[in-house]
Design a protein around this motif. Structure first.
Motif, PDB file in Angstrom:
ATOM      1  N   LEU A 174       0.874  -1.494  -0.068  1.00 18.77           N
ATOM      2  CA  LEU A 174       0.016  -0.049   0.042  1.00 18.77           C
ATOM      3  C   LEU A 174       0.966   1.161   0.005  1.00 18.77           C
ATOM      4  O   LEU A 174       1.842   1.241   0.508  1.00 18.77           O
ATOM      5  N   PRO A 175       0.218   2.436  -0.687  1.00 17.01           N
ATOM      6  CA  PRO A 175       0.924   3.729  -0.439  1.00 17.01           C
ATOM      7  C   PRO A 175       1.270   3.887   0.965  1.00 17.01           C
ATOM      8  O   PRO A 175       0.465   3.450   1.752  1.00 17.01           O
ATOM      9  N   LEU A 176       1.949   4.590   1.401  1.00 16.14           N
ATOM     10  CA  LEU A 176       2.397   4.882   2.756  1.00 16.14           C
ATOM     11  C   LEU A 176       1.053   5.708   3.680  1.00 16.14           C
ATOM     12  O   LEU A 176       0.801   5.289   4.644  1.00 16.14           O
ATOM     13  N   GLU A 177       0.293   6.516   2.742  1.00 16.61           N
ATOM     14  CA  GLU A 177      -0.773   7.128   3.481  1.00 16.61           C
ATOM     15  C   GLU A 177      -1.733   6.158   3.872  1.00 16.61           C
ATOM     16  O   GLU A 177      -2.387   5.934   4.943  1.00 16.61           O
ATOM     17  N   GLN A 178      -2.245   5.296   2.877  1.00 12.51           N
ATOM     18  CA  GLN A 178      -3.262   4.121   2.996  1.00 12.51           C
ATOM     19  C   GLN A 178      -2.562   3.182   3.919  1.00 12.51           C
ATOM     20  O   GLN A 178      -3.353   2.717   4.785  1.00 12.51           O
ATOM     21  N   ARG A 179      -1.246   3.019   3.942  1.00 12.04           N
ATOM     22  CA  ARG A 179      -0.666   1.882   5.053  1.00 12.04           C
ATOM     23  C   ARG A 179      -1.047   2.418   6.222  1.00 12.04           C
ATOM     24  O   ARG A 179      -1.344   1.638   7.271  1.00 12.04           O
ATOM     25  N   ALA A 180      -0.639   3.658   6.730  1.00  5.33           N
ATOM     26  CA  ALA A 180      -1.078   4.370   8.052  1.00  5.33           C
ATOM     27  C   ALA A 180      -2.377   4.155   8.472  1.00  5.33           C
ATOM     28  O   ALA A 180      -2.868   3.715   9.508  1.00  5.33           O
ATOM     29  N   GLU A 181      -3.451   4.383   7.505  1.00  8.19           N
ATOM     30  CA  GLU A 181      -4.726   4.330   7.825  1.00  8.19           C
ATOM     31  C   GLU A 181      -5.211   2.981   7.924  1.00  8.19           C
ATOM     32  O   GLU A 181      -5.906   2.525   8.771  1.00  8.19           O
ATOM     33  N   ALA A 182      -4.675   1.960   7.169  1.00 10.92           N
ATOM     34  CA  ALA A 182      -5.100   0.554   7.346  1.00 10.92           C
ATOM     35  C   ALA A 182      -4.535  -0.106   8.802  1.00 10.92           C
ATOM     36  O   ALA A 182      -5.256  -0.703   9.450  1.00 10.92           O
ATOM     37  N   ASN A 222      -2.922   9.608  12.173  1.00 11.83           N
ATOM     38  CA  ASN A 222      -3.357  10.763  13.019  1.00 11.83           C
ATOM     39  C   ASN A 222      -2.658  10.690  14.395  1.00 11.83           C
ATOM     40  O   ASN A 222      -2.321  10.042  14.976  1.00 11.83           O
ATOM     41  N   SER A 223      -2.877  11.906  14.947  1.00 10.07           N
ATOM     42  CA  SER A 223      -1.794  12.140  16.193  1.00 10.07           C
ATOM     43  C   SER A 223      -2.623  11.158  17.302  1.00 10.07           C
ATOM     44  O   SER A 223      -1.709  10.638  18.140  1.00 10.07           O
ATOM     45  N   ASP A 224      -3.936  10.989  17.599  1.00 15.15           N
ATOM     46  CA  ASP A 224      -4.343  10.250  18.598  1.00 15.15           C
ATOM     47  C   ASP A 224      -3.972   8.699  18.371  1.00 15.15           C
ATOM     48  O   ASP A 224      -3.682   8.113  19.323  1.00 15.15           O
ATOM     49  N   ILE A 234      -7.633   9.906  24.553  1.00 10.43           N
ATOM     50  CA  ILE A 234      -8.167   9.467  23.060  1.00 10.43           C
ATOM     51  C   ILE A 234      -8.382  10.597  22.069  1.00 10.43           C
ATOM     52  O   ILE A 234      -8.928  10.708  21.046  1.00 10.43           O
ATOM     53  N   MET A 235      -7.947  11.698  22.627  1.00  9.03           N
ATOM     54  CA  MET A 235      -8.351  13.145  21.842  1.00  9.03           C
ATOM     55  C   MET A 235      -7.127  13.132  20.922  1.00  9.03           C
ATOM     56  O   MET A 235      -5.885  12.588  20.857  1.00  9.03           O
ATOM     57  N   THR A 236      -7.431  14.181  19.769  1.00 11.87           N
ATOM     58  CA  THR A 236      -6.528  14.367  18.595  1.00 11.87           C
ATOM     59  C   THR A 236      -5.899  15.689  18.459  1.00 11.87           C
ATOM     60  O   THR A 236      -6.889  16.540  19.128  1.00 11.87           O
ATOM     61  N   SER A 237      -4.749  16.020  18.226  1.00  8.91           N
ATOM     62  CA  SER A 237      -4.350  17.351  18.148  1.00  8.91           C
ATOM     63  C   SER A 237      -4.510  17.833  16.620  1.00  8.91           C
ATOM     64  O   SER A 237      -4.075  19.022  16.520  1.00  8.91           O
ATOM     65  N   PRO A 240      -5.375  20.517   5.515  1.00 10.57           N
ATOM     66  CA  PRO A 240      -4.904  19.329   5.054  1.00 10.57           C
ATOM     67  C   PRO A 240      -4.401  18.255   6.129  1.00 10.57           C
ATOM     68  O   PRO A 240      -4.219  16.994   5.917  1.00 10.57           O
ATOM     69  N   ASN A 241      -3.703  18.651   7.285  1.00  8.07           N
ATOM     70  CA  ASN A 241      -3.298  17.930   8.339  1.00  8.07           C
ATOM     71  C   ASN A 241      -4.421  17.755   9.682  1.00  8.07           C
ATOM     72  O   ASN A 241      -4.242  17.306  10.477  1.00  8.07           O
ATOM     73  N   ALA A 242      -5.610  18.233   9.206  1.00 13.23           N
ATOM     74  CA  ALA A 242      -6.681  18.228  10.297  1.00 13.23           C
ATOM     75  C   ALA A 242      -7.472  16.840   9.947  1.00 13.23           C
ATOM     76  O   ALA A 242      -7.585  16.600   8.976  1.00 13.23           O
ATOM     77  N   GLU A 243      -8.036  16.456  11.315  1.00 17.87           N
ATOM     78  CA  GLU A 243      -8.903  15.145  11.032  1.00 17.87           C
ATOM     79  C   GLU A 243     -10.272  15.423  10.752  1.00 17.87           C
ATOM     80  O   GLU A 243     -11.203  14.787  10.126  1.00 17.87           O
ATOM     81  N   THR A 244     -10.598  16.907  11.207  1.00 19.73           N
ATOM     82  CA  THR A 244     -12.097  17.126  10.916  1.00 19.73           C
ATOM     83  C   THR A 244     -12.004  18.868  10.584  1.00 19.73           C
ATOM     84  O   THR A 244     -11.440  19.344  11.306  1.00 19.73           O
ATOM     85  N   ILE A 245     -12.727  19.273   9.592  1.00 16.82           N
ATOM     86  CA  ILE A 245     -12.771  20.615   9.602  1.00 16.82           C
ATOM     87  C   ILE A 245     -14.111  21.268   9.596  1.00 16.82           C
ATOM     88  O   ILE A 245     -14.572  22.350   9.043  1.00 16.82           O
ATOM     89  N   TYR A 246     -14.967  20.289   9.942  1.00 12.90           N
ATOM     90  CA  TYR A 246     -16.561  20.909   9.764  1.00 12.90           C
ATOM     91  C   TYR A 246     -16.935  21.953  10.878  1.00 12.90           C
ATOM     92  O   TYR A 246     -17.413  22.896  11.035  1.00 12.90           O
ATOM     93  N   GLN A 247     -15.970  21.938  12.239  1.00  9.63           N
ATOM     94  CA  GLN A 247     -16.031  22.989  13.118  1.00  9.63           C
ATOM     95  C   GLN A 247     -14.826  23.648  13.179  1.00  9.63           C
ATOM     96  O   GLN A 247     -13.567  23.018  13.428  1.00  9.63           O
TER      97      GLN A 247
END
Length: 450
Positions: free
Chosen positions: A53-61, A90-92, A135-138, A161-168
């Motif tokens: 897997l590419p590195l990004e997908q490897r980290a997610e998997a 992700n940081s957490d 359990i929090m993320t930065s 681009p580095n945030a886990e969520t940007i809805y808020q």
């Protein structure tokens, strides 16, 4: 292809070491499904498949894997490969993995990380297990309170681009204290020159970094929010808990409560991978304690030995009656434990709920007494019918009261209400049921005890 078809083909490709086919098949799987497939593979095979897997997908998997599996794979990875994985997680999730490593591996990873990542990792990994901080993320987006909408959008574009969520979007003052939030939708629709402090919402739902993670999950569920801001003791924003992390906590807590409800201690790993000794160790303590508790039932039977000798037919109804009390108590206990866990009821509701349960248990007892009275009459006549009917009514009522009250008592003492498990309630109800049954039988049948 379906998941089952892909996994069968993937096993075949692995056996043939067909690299191209392996990569094509992996690409067809969702990363969560790939993690499910890897759960049943050896650590060596898992690590080999992840490298396709590419590195990004490897980290997610990798993040989808169980912690025990992560630790096994991390031990086999090179220092460079492990550090690369850390930089993409992700940081957490990165902090969780960091705490699984031995000290030498931890120091090796820290030396290879950039200063900002290193400090963030140390901070997140320092929080006590079970707290919100653990359990929090930065990975979130913040903007200063004094900027305009257009400036805020520019900051969002740079940091998103580095945030886990940007809805808020979280708004801070000059001392890093959280003063409000604004949704991405609001920012996009607002006039570019509008001041952010006039647009933001100041009625905030937050949690302290040291509070229990269960409270974070409860707040996210109660207020139906996608992310919960986490503050330190100085009201400064230090992280967020996202909805998916809250779901993981809720699942974990539900599993623990189910285990406690069956008098099983917390497992160190998943049930499917738990060792024989671990399963034995987590189950034996309560079972031994309940054996000694049930000796009291035997003592009660021995006390009424003369009654049993005179009317042997009473033994026929003994298992049925005491089981009914235990079942009624288990039902009441389960309902109460779940109500306390979800916040649906509290200690202040005990009196009202006890009164309601009394009416319910009387109704249940009368129904069950009417059912058993006919069998009692058939087996031993009118006197036996009265004994079993009155006993059923009393035992169901008392069993229900025990099941309803025990979680409240434990909660008041500061213990987990789930400790009032079905086996415990059943054992107590059995002891009380034996005494009630033979006391009523001795009274109605006018038997003098030695």
């Amino acid at each position: 292809m379906t998941y089952e078809e892909v996994t069968v083909a993937l096993h075949d490709a692995i056996s043939k070491d067909d690299t191209l086919l392996i990569e094509n098949l992996i690409a067809e799987l969702q990363l969560a499904d790939l993690a499910e497939f890897l759960l049943h593979e050896t650590s060596e095979a898992t690590l080999k498949l992840l490298t396709h897997l590419p590195l990004e997908q490897r980290a997610e998997a990798f993040a989808y894997l169980e912690h025990s599996k992560q630790a096994e794979i991390a031990e086999q990875m090179s220092e460079v490969g492990l550090t690369q994985l850390f930089t993409r997680m992700n940081s957490d999730e990165r902090a969780d993995l960091f705490n699984l490593l031995n000290e030498d591996r931890q120091q090796s990873v820290l030396r290879r990380l950039a200063k900002e990542e290193r400090e963030d990792l140390r901070r997140l990994a320092s929080y006590e297990e079970g707290t919100t901080g653990a359990i929090m993320t930065s990975d979130y987006v913040t903007v200063p309170a004094e900027v305009t909408v257009s400036k805020a959008l520019e900051i969002v574009r740079q940091t998103a681009p580095n945030a886990e969520t940007i809805y808020q979007i979280y708004i801070q003052d000059s001392e890093q204290r959280l003063v409000g939030t604004v949704s991405l939708r609001q920012l996009i629709l607002a006039k570019p020159g509008a001041d952010l402090d006039q647009l933001m919402t100041t009625d905030l739902v937050t949690i302290n970094v040291h509070e229990a993670q269960e409270e974070a999950a409860r707040k996210i569920s109660r207020y139906d929010i996608l992310a919960l801001p986490v503050l330190d003791d100085h009201e400064r924003l230090v992280g967020i808990v996202t909805y998916d992390d809250a779901m993981d906590v809720a699942e974990q807590e539900a599993t623990e409560d189910m285990h406690k409800g069956a008098s099983v201690g917390p497992l160190d790993e998943s049930f499917g991978k738990a060792s024989i000794f671990n399963l034995y160790k987590r189950r034996v303590n309560w079972l031994v304690l309940l054996v000694f508790a049930n000796i009291l039932s035997g003592a009660g039977i021995a006390f009424y030995e003369e009654t049993i000798e005179t009317y042997v037919v009473l033994v026929f109804f003994l298992p049925l009656l005491v089981a009914s009390g235990g079942n009624a108590g288990s039902q009441a206990s389960t309902l109460m434990i779940r109500g306390l866990a979800t916040g649906d009821v509290g200690a202040r509701d005990w009196g009202k709920l006890l009164g309601r349960e009394l009416l319910v248990s009387v109704s249940l007892g009368l129904t069950m007494a009417a059912t058993i009275a006919g069998i009692g009459f058939w087996r031993g006549g009118w006197d036996i019918a009265q004994v079993v009917a009155y006993s059923m009514l009393a035992i169901v009522i008392v069993g229900s009261m025990i099941g309803m009250s025990l979680p409240f008592v434990l909660n008041k003492l500061g213990w987990d209400p789930a400790t009032a498990s079905a086996p415990l309630v059943t054992s107590i109800a059995d002891i009380v049921g034996v005494l009630i049954y033979f006391a009523i039988a001795t009274s109605i049948l006018n038997i003098g005890m030695a």
